[in-house]
Scaffold this motif. Sequence first.
Motif: not given
Ligand code: ADP
Length: 214
Positions: A13, A16, A19-20, A142, A190
């Motif tokens: 979702g 989630s 991208s990270t 987030r 993370y």
């Molecule tokens: P998506 O691509 O699934 O929408 P992102 O990777 O952009 O999600 O993550 C959304 C936000 O949450 C970003 O600001 C990212 O830095 C943060 N984030 C991602 N994974 C974690 C995590 N395990 N713990 C805390 N923050 C996170």
Amino acid sequence: MKNRPLIIGITGGTGSGKSTVTKAIIESVPEENISVIEQDAYYKDQSHIPFEERLKTNYDHPLAFDNDLLISHLNDLVNGKSIEKPVYDFEKHTRNLEKTVTVYPRDIIVVEGIMILEDKRLRNMLDIKIFVDTDNDIRILRRIQRDIEERGRTVDSVIDQYLTTVRPAHMQFIEPYKRYADIIIPEGGYNTVAIDIVVAKVKSIIQSKVNKDY
Ligand code: ADP
Ligand code: C5P
Ligand code: MG
């Protein structure tokens, strides 16, 4: 690259951590072995529609994406051809027609996005399917933070969009497709244990491809 690339799909979702997770994987593998295409880059061009109208588009419906172009690009990469990946502007809600990013065919291709499992054609092209699974309350928190910092939104606009389209779409087009996943990564970006396991697998696949090449 002489063999067909391995295609990894990373979904989950909004907020989630897809991208990270994708970034963590590509940063752990030599650049010449891995390429990424994001489904977000394939949101349909809306430059012919006035900005006010673009605000009314439902960006959480499969029809918001140009999956035909994404699939044709993926096929080009599989066939050893480079592609020009579109660039999307989340603040303007349309494609940036001035720019593209060249993506090269490489041993590993990562396809990342919210609705890559929903499209059967795309789903069938993925060799490894990863679902990043994060609780809804964490995802919306987030997203509020990210959309304000990076996508030019207000708290009210994010909440309104979440309730009207994002949440129902998650239940209809994303969550049910978790059943197709090979691997589920809880909490996202993370989760170093899960990412390390995926990276080890990716490195071993690259190694076996290198061995086959020579
Ligand atoms: P998506 O691509 O699934 O929408 P992102 O990777 O952009 O999600 O993550 C959304 C936000 O949450 C970003 O600001 C990212 O830095 C943060 N984030 C991602 N994974 C974690 C995590 N395990 N713990 C805390 N923050 C996170
Ligand atoms: O990175 P993430 O998975 O969050 O990107 C997908 C999200 O982007 C969708 O949930 C959609 O609501 C949002 N989006 C948006 N405005 C656009 C295009 C997509 O808010 N113009
Ligand atoms: Mg993302």
